[in-house]
Enzyme design. Structure first.
Site, PDB file in Angstrom:
ATOM      1  N   MET A   1       0.839  -1.206   0.000  1.00 14.43           N
ATOM      2  CA  MET A   1       0.000   0.000   0.000  1.00 14.43           C
ATOM      3  C   MET A   1       0.874   1.257   0.000  1.00 14.43           C
ATOM      4  SD  MET A   1      -3.502  -0.853   1.924  1.00 14.43           S
ATOM      5  CE  MET A   1      -2.984  -0.537   3.589  1.00 14.43           C
ATOM      6  N   GLY A   2       2.148   1.108  -0.340  1.00 14.04           N
ATOM      7  CA  GLY A   2       3.015   2.271  -0.491  1.00 14.04           C
ATOM      8  C   GLY A   2       3.481   2.860   0.827  1.00 14.04           C
TER       9      GLY A   2
ATOM     10  N   HIS B   1       8.888   1.501   3.363  1.00 12.57           N
ATOM     11  CA  HIS B   1       9.922   1.618   4.404  1.00 12.57           C
ATOM     12  C   HIS B   1      10.818   0.387   4.309  1.00 12.57           C
ATOM     13  CE1 HIS B   1       7.410  -1.310   6.428  1.00 12.57           C
ATOM     14  NE2 HIS B   1       6.374  -0.475   6.355  1.00 12.57           N
TER      15      HIS B   1
ATOM     16  N   HIS C   1       9.239  -3.089   3.822  1.00 11.42           N
ATOM     17  CA  HIS C   1       8.940  -3.395   2.417  1.00 11.42           C
ATOM     18  C   HIS C   1      10.235  -3.722   1.665  1.00 11.42           C
ATOM     19  CE1 HIS C   1       5.486  -0.523   3.323  1.00 11.42           C
ATOM     20  NE2 HIS C   1       4.847  -1.589   2.911  1.00 11.42           N
TER      21      HIS C   1
ATOM     22  N   LYS D   1       4.914  -9.705   9.598  1.00 13.71           N
ATOM     23  CA  LYS D   1       4.397  -8.664  10.486  1.00 13.71           C
ATOM     24  C   LYS D   1       2.872  -8.670  10.445  1.00 13.71           C
ATOM     25  CE  LYS D   1       3.362  -4.150  11.256  1.00 13.71           C
ATOM     26  NZ  LYS D   1       2.269  -3.484  10.567  1.00 13.71           N
TER      27      LYS D   1
ATOM     28  N   MET E   1       8.471  -2.116  11.855  1.00 12.49           N
ATOM     29  CA  MET E   1       8.320  -1.059  10.836  1.00 12.49           C
ATOM     30  C   MET E   1       6.931  -1.123  10.239  1.00 12.49           C
ATOM     31  SD  MET E   1      11.966  -1.252   9.004  1.00 12.49           S
ATOM     32  CE  MET E   1      13.443  -0.793   9.912  1.00 12.49           C
TER      33      MET E   1
ATOM     34  N   SER F   1       4.046   1.563   7.756  1.00 11.96           N
ATOM     35  CA  SER F   1       3.749   2.868   7.157  1.00 11.96           C
ATOM     36  C   SER F   1       3.038   3.753   8.176  1.00 11.96           C
ATOM     37  CB  SER F   1       2.869   2.694   5.914  1.00 11.96           C
ATOM     38  OG  SER F   1       3.502   1.844   4.988  1.00 11.96           O
ATOM     39  N   ARG F   2       2.241   3.139   9.050  1.00 17.14           N
ATOM     40  CA  ARG F   2       1.480   3.918  10.037  1.00 17.14           C
ATOM     41  C   ARG F   2       2.381   4.562  11.096  1.00 17.14           C
ATOM     42  NH1 ARG F   2      -2.649  -0.226   8.935  1.00 17.14           N
ATOM     43  NH2 ARG F   2      -4.511   0.869   8.233  1.00 17.14           N
TER      44      ARG F   2
HETATM   45  P1  AMP Z   1       1.511  -2.816   3.441  1.00 17.75           P
HETATM   46  O1  AMP Z   1       2.070  -1.786   2.515  1.00 17.75           O
HETATM   47  O2  AMP Z   1       1.485  -2.385   4.879  1.00 17.75           O
HETATM   48  O3  AMP Z   1       0.202  -3.398   2.954  1.00 17.75           O
HETATM   49  O4  AMP Z   1       2.549  -4.019   3.412  1.00 17.75           O
HETATM   50  C1  AMP Z   1       2.928  -4.633   2.214  1.00 17.75           C
HETATM   51  C2  AMP Z   1       3.719  -5.883   2.550  1.00 17.75           C
HETATM   52  O5  AMP Z   1       4.862  -5.531   3.305  1.00 17.75           O
HETATM   53  C3  AMP Z   1       2.902  -6.865   3.409  1.00 17.75           C
HETATM   54  O6  AMP Z   1       3.175  -8.196   2.985  1.00 17.75           O
HETATM   55  C4  AMP Z   1       3.437  -6.613   4.784  1.00 17.75           C
HETATM   56  O7  AMP Z   1       3.317  -7.714   5.652  1.00 17.75           O
HETATM   57  C5  AMP Z   1       4.890  -6.307   4.490  1.00 17.75           C
HETATM   58  N1  AMP Z   1       5.470  -5.556   5.603  1.00 17.75           N
HETATM   59  C6  AMP Z   1       5.011  -4.400   6.145  1.00 17.75           C
HETATM   60  N2  AMP Z   1       5.768  -4.042   7.214  1.00 17.75           N
HETATM   61  C7  AMP Z   1       6.720  -4.999   7.340  1.00 17.75           C
HETATM   62  C8  AMP Z   1       7.789  -5.217   8.253  1.00 17.75           C
HETATM   63  N3  AMP Z   1       8.044  -4.381   9.265  1.00 17.75           N
HETATM   64  N4  AMP Z   1       8.571  -6.310   8.091  1.00 17.75           N
HETATM   65  C9  AMP Z   1       8.326  -7.182   7.076  1.00 17.75           C
HETATM   66  N5  AMP Z   1       7.329  -7.048   6.182  1.00 17.75           N
HETATM   67  C10 AMP Z   1       6.533  -5.962   6.309  1.00 17.75           C
END
Ligand code: AMP
Length: 289
Positions: free
Chosen positions: A28-29, A32, A35, A147, A182, A184-185
């Protein structure tokens, strides 16, 4: 890095790359280093890497943080370029949810556990968008972070049940130096919120140390994790659950050979954060950092 916005452009790219094996990272962008670890895993094991960036509205409930969810296209493009990603797909609402869109996708049982109790439609939204993205990108492998452990379980089930021909690759949780997972929030945390947020992992880590020292009673592991978290008034706990790693059903009594996941969700100064640790017999000696 080829930045594409339109779905038909992604399809056209995939058609001319038909023989290539694709590693896919849906996001979802507001990218960090969590990702980044997924991008690197995908880069290391696939001929081409595709990353989608789309803040998916169907996985947000009414009153959740869709409107204020962090967005950072420039930063995202920079990271995709740095990590040698081939295609960044910046999906649009018009392409992904055109007028008249009506289909639902659900993995009912897993979706009702943990986060599903407070976020009833969340995993239906996740299942829907993941299936749609997979249908367009048609990867051989897709990478998901542990996570979001429940999300990983839901996606794995979806892929197995619908006979999708790809491998789902789980990737370890990346943390800040103080242990905060880590996310995005985290960008939305106040200074004070950022200061106290690592308490969630501190609680999980204390319980995991207990597990590594031989504690198997669910109540004792939960109490160990709860103590520091409840002591922090800025943290409003949503749940802390010790669950079976496959079914996500709460463990009563003691943890057996199948291990456990200790998962937490909490609001820190109004920002909802989640985290978890795995407790497995075979890594009982590894401990936590
Ligand atoms: P999101 O952008 O939050 O939807 O995350 C996209 C992908 O990145 C998802 O598969 C998350 O589980 C992964 N992700 C987000 N934060 C972390 C993190 N701290 N460590 C490992 N994977 C992460």
């Amino acid at each position: 890095m080829k930045g594409l916005d339109r779905l038909d452009e992604v399809r056209a790219w995939r058609a001319q790359a038909a023989t290539l094996r694709v590693g896919f990272v849906p996001t979802m962008g507001a990218l960090h280093d969590g990702h980044r670890s997924l991008l690197q895993a995908a880069r290391a094991h696939n001929e081409v890497v595709v990353v989608s960036v789309f803040v998916n509205p169907t996985q947000f409930g009414p009153g959740e943080d869709l409107a204020v969810y962090p967005r950072d296209r420039e930063g995202d493009e920079r990271m995709l370029t740095e990590e040698g990603v081939d295609v960044g797909w910046f999906g649009t609402i018009d392409d992904l949810y055109p007028r008249g869109f009506a289909t639902r996708v659900e993995v009912p049982t897993l979706a009702t556990r943990l986060c599903g109790r407070q976020r009833p439609g969340h995993f239906a939204g996740v299942s829907l968008i993941v299936l749609k993205l997979l249908n367009v990108v048609r990867p051989q492998r897709a990478y998901f972070g542990l996570k979001d452990y429940q999300q990983y379980c839901v996606v794995r089930q979806l892929v197995a049940d619908l006979n999708l021909d790809l491998e789902i690759v789980p990737c370890p949780t990346q943390r800040e130096s103080d242990g905060l997972a880590m996310s995005s929030r985290n960008r939305r945390l106040s200074n004070e919120g950022r200061r106290v947020a690592p308490i969630l992992y501190a609680g999980l880590a204390a319980a995991k140390r207990g597990f590594c020292d031989g504690e198997r009673r669910a109540s004792a592991l939960l109490m160990t994790a709860l103590r520091p978290i409840l002591d922090e008034p800025r943290v409003r706990l949503e749940y802390l659950d010790l669950v079976d790693p496959r079914t996500l059903v709460p463990i009563e009594g003691t943890v057996d050979q199948g291990g456990a996941v200790l998962a937490v969700a909490a609001h820190v100064d109004g920002v909802r954060l989640i985290d978890n640790v795995l407790m497995a017999e075979d890594d009982a000696t590894t401990g936590v950092r």
